[in-house]
Design a protein around this motif. Structure first.
Motif, short mmCIF file in Angstrom:
data_model
loop_
_atom_site.label_atom_id
_atom_site.label_comp_id
_atom_site.label_asym_id
_atom_site.label_seq_id
_atom_site.Cartn_x
_atom_site.Cartn_y
_atom_site.Cartn_z
N ALA A 262 0.83 -1.20 0.00
CA ALA A 262 0.00 0.00 0.00
C ALA A 262 0.86 1.25 0.00
O ALA A 262 0.57 2.24 -0.67
CB ALA A 262 -0.93 0.00 1.22
N ALA B 148 -1.30 4.23 -1.62
CA ALA B 148 -2.60 4.20 -0.96
C ALA B 148 -2.57 5.05 0.30
O ALA B 148 -1.58 5.07 1.02
CB ALA B 148 -2.99 2.76 -0.63
N VAL B 149 -3.65 5.76 0.55
CA VAL B 149 -3.74 6.65 1.70
C VAL B 149 -4.90 6.21 2.57
O VAL B 149 -5.98 5.87 2.08
CB VAL B 149 -3.95 8.11 1.23
CG1 VAL B 149 -4.14 9.03 2.44
CG2 VAL B 149 -2.77 8.57 0.39
N ARG B 150 -4.67 6.22 3.86
CA ARG B 150 -5.72 5.90 4.83
C ARG B 150 -5.89 7.09 5.77
O ARG B 150 -5.14 8.04 5.72
CB ARG B 150 -5.36 4.63 5.60
CG ARG B 150 -5.37 3.37 4.73
CD ARG B 150 -4.89 2.16 5.51
NE ARG B 150 -5.03 0.94 4.74
CZ ARG B 150 -4.16 0.54 3.83
NH1 ARG B 150 -3.08 1.27 3.57
NH2 ARG B 150 -4.36 -0.57 3.16
N ARG C 217 -9.10 5.61 -6.08
CA ARG C 217 -7.67 5.40 -5.84
C ARG C 217 -7.36 5.07 -4.39
O ARG C 217 -6.38 4.37 -4.11
CB ARG C 217 -6.89 6.65 -6.25
CG ARG C 217 -6.87 6.93 -7.74
CD ARG C 217 -6.08 8.18 -8.01
NE ARG C 217 -5.86 8.39 -9.44
CZ ARG C 217 -5.18 9.42 -9.94
NH1 ARG C 217 -4.64 10.31 -9.13
NH2 ARG C 217 -5.02 9.54 -11.24
N HIS C 218 -8.17 5.58 -3.47
CA HIS C 218 -7.88 5.42 -2.05
C HIS C 218 -9.15 5.02 -1.31
O HIS C 218 -9.71 5.82 -0.55
CB HIS C 218 -7.31 6.73 -1.48
CG HIS C 218 -6.13 7.25 -2.24
ND1 HIS C 218 -4.86 6.74 -2.09
CD2 HIS C 218 -6.04 8.22 -3.19
CE1 HIS C 218 -4.03 7.38 -2.90
NE2 HIS C 218 -4.72 8.27 -3.58
N ASP D 4 -9.71 3.30 1.23
CA ASP D 4 -9.65 3.27 2.69
C ASP D 4 -9.54 4.67 3.31
O ASP D 4 -9.47 4.79 4.53
CB ASP D 4 -8.45 2.43 3.15
CG ASP D 4 -8.61 0.97 2.79
OD1 ASP D 4 -9.76 0.48 2.82
OD2 ASP D 4 -7.61 0.32 2.46
N LEU D 5 -9.53 5.70 2.47
CA LEU D 5 -9.48 7.07 2.98
C LEU D 5 -10.91 7.55 3.26
O LEU D 5 -11.75 7.56 2.36
CB LEU D 5 -8.81 7.98 1.96
CG LEU D 5 -8.75 9.48 2.32
CD1 LEU D 5 -7.92 9.70 3.57
CD2 LEU D 5 -8.19 10.29 1.14
N ALA E 24 -3.13 12.81 2.65
CA ALA E 24 -4.51 12.88 2.18
C ALA E 24 -4.72 14.07 1.25
O ALA E 24 -5.44 13.98 0.25
CB ALA E 24 -5.47 12.94 3.37
N ALA F 238 -3.12 13.35 -2.06
CA ALA F 238 -3.97 12.45 -2.84
C ALA F 238 -5.13 13.21 -3.48
O ALA F 238 -5.49 12.96 -4.64
CB ALA F 238 -4.50 11.33 -1.95
#
Length: 298
Positions: A81, A86-88, A115-116, A118-119, A279, A282
C-alpha cells in the motif's frame, strides 16, 4: 487468509457458537468454512471428544503457524500500500454551498475514492463567512471554493462558467435575455456580513461599477439559500454562477445572462503547509487527473 482468521478464533474459543459470534458469522457458516479449510490443507484440524471441541495435533501445528502467516500478510499489504501510494485516515473537505455537488467536484471525489478506498472523506458545508476561515484555521484540510481566492492559499482551477443576474420574476428586467450593468444601476444588491472579505464580495458585485458608481447594498445573508430568499422577499438582486439555474430554481426567481459580469471560477484550495500531507496530496492528484488545471497555484 479469511479461513485462517476464522480458524484462529475457533482455536482460541474451542466452541463453534462463541467463535461464530466473535467473528460475526453464523455457526453453520463457520462450520462450512472449517470443512473447506481442512479440504484445502488435506488434514483434519478439529475433533469432538466428550462433548467438547479439541484441536488435533495437525490443528495445533497449523494454529501456531497461522498467526505468523496472518502477521506476515498484514505487513506485506502495508508495504504494498505504501508503494502503491494508498492513503488511509480521514480527509475533511469544505464545500461553499453546493460546490461539492457540481460535476467537476464530484469527478474529483470519485477519482479520490477509486484510488484510495480506505481514505475516509468528510464533506463539510461552508457558508460565506466560514469558507476562508475554515480552511485557514484548519477546520477543513481543503475546500471547493469560488474565486477570487485569498493570496495565502494554493489552488487548482477546476471549472469556469458564466455568471448571471438573479432577480424577482416580476422585475421589469426579468423578461430580458441579456442585461448590462448600466441597466442594473438602480437595483439593490444583496450584501455579505462584515466577516466576509470585502475585496472578495466587491469583486463579485463589480463594486464600484465601471463608471465609478458605488453599488447600493441591501439585505445581508450568510449563504446562498438565504441569498435567493432575500431576492424574493426583499426586492433585491444578486449575481451567481450560471449553475444556480439548476441548483437554486425557485418560484418567483429569474436568472438572466449578464456578460459584463465575466466568469465564475471554481477552485480546489488548500494551505501551503498542508500540500504534502498524504490525504491532501492524494486529493490534489485526483483534482489534476480528473480535469487538467487551467491555472495552478502549486
Amino acid at each position: 487468509m479469511h479461513q485462517l482468521r476464522l480458524f484462529l478464533a475457533l482455536a482460541e474459543e474451542l466452541h463453534f457458537g462463541r467463535a461464530a459470534a466473535r467473528v460475526f458469522i453464523s455457526q453453520p457458516a463457520l462450520s462450512q468454512q472449517m470443512r473447506a479449510l481442512e479440504e484445502r490443507l488435506e488434514v483434519s484440524l478439529l475433533e469432538r471428544r466428550g462433548g467438547g471441541l479439541r484441536l488435533t495435533a495437525a490443528g495445533e501445528a497449523v494454529a501456531e503457524q497461522a498467526g505468523e502467516v496472518l502477521g506476515a500478510m498484514a505487513r506485506l499489504l502495508q508495504v504494498s500500500a505504501t508503494h502503491a501510494g494508498a492513503v488511509r485516515g480521514k480527509l475533511r473537505v469544505g464545500s461553499l454551498g453546493a460546490e461539492a455537488a457540481m460535476p467537476h467536484a464530484r469527478a474529483v471525489l470519485a477519482r479520490l475514492r477509486s484510488r484510495h478506498p480506505d481514505l475516509e472523506v468528510e464533506v463539510l458545508n461552508l457558508n460565506f463567512v466560514e469558507q476562508f476561515d475554515a480552511l485557514a484555521g484548519g477546520a477543513v484540510d481543503a475546500a471547493f471554493l469560488r474565486g477570487p481566492l485569498p493570496s495565502g492559499f494554493q489552488s487548482v482551477e477546476l471549472a469556469t462558467e458564466p455568471r448571471v443576474v438573479c432577480l424577482p420574476a416580476d422585475d421589469p428586467l426579468a423578461g430580458e435575455t441579456e442585461l448590462s450593468l448600466a441597466q442594473l444601476a438602480d437595483r439593490t444588491v444583496v450584501d455579505m456580513p462584515r466577516e466576509v472579505p470585502r475585496l472578495w464580495w466587491d469583486h463579485l458585485t463589480v463594486n464600484p461599477r465601471p463608471d465609478g458608481t458605488a453599488v447600493r447594498f441591501g439585505p445581508v445573508v450568510r449563504d446562498t439559500e438565504a441569498m435567493v430568499l432575500a431576492v424574493l422577499q426583499e426586492r433585491a438582486i444578486t449575481f451567481l454562477p450560471a449553475a444556480a439555474r439548476q441548483l437554486y430554481p425557485r418560484p418567483g426567481l429569474v436568472y438572466v445572462d449578464a456578460p459584463e459580469l465575466g466568469n465564475s471560477v471554481s477552485f480546489l484550495a488548500w494551505l501551503p503547509a498542508n500540500r504534502d500531507v498524504p490525504a491532501v496530496r492524494a486529493l490534489r492528484a485526483a483534482a489534476h487527473s480528473a480535469r487538467p488545471p487551467v491555472a495552478d497555484g502549486t
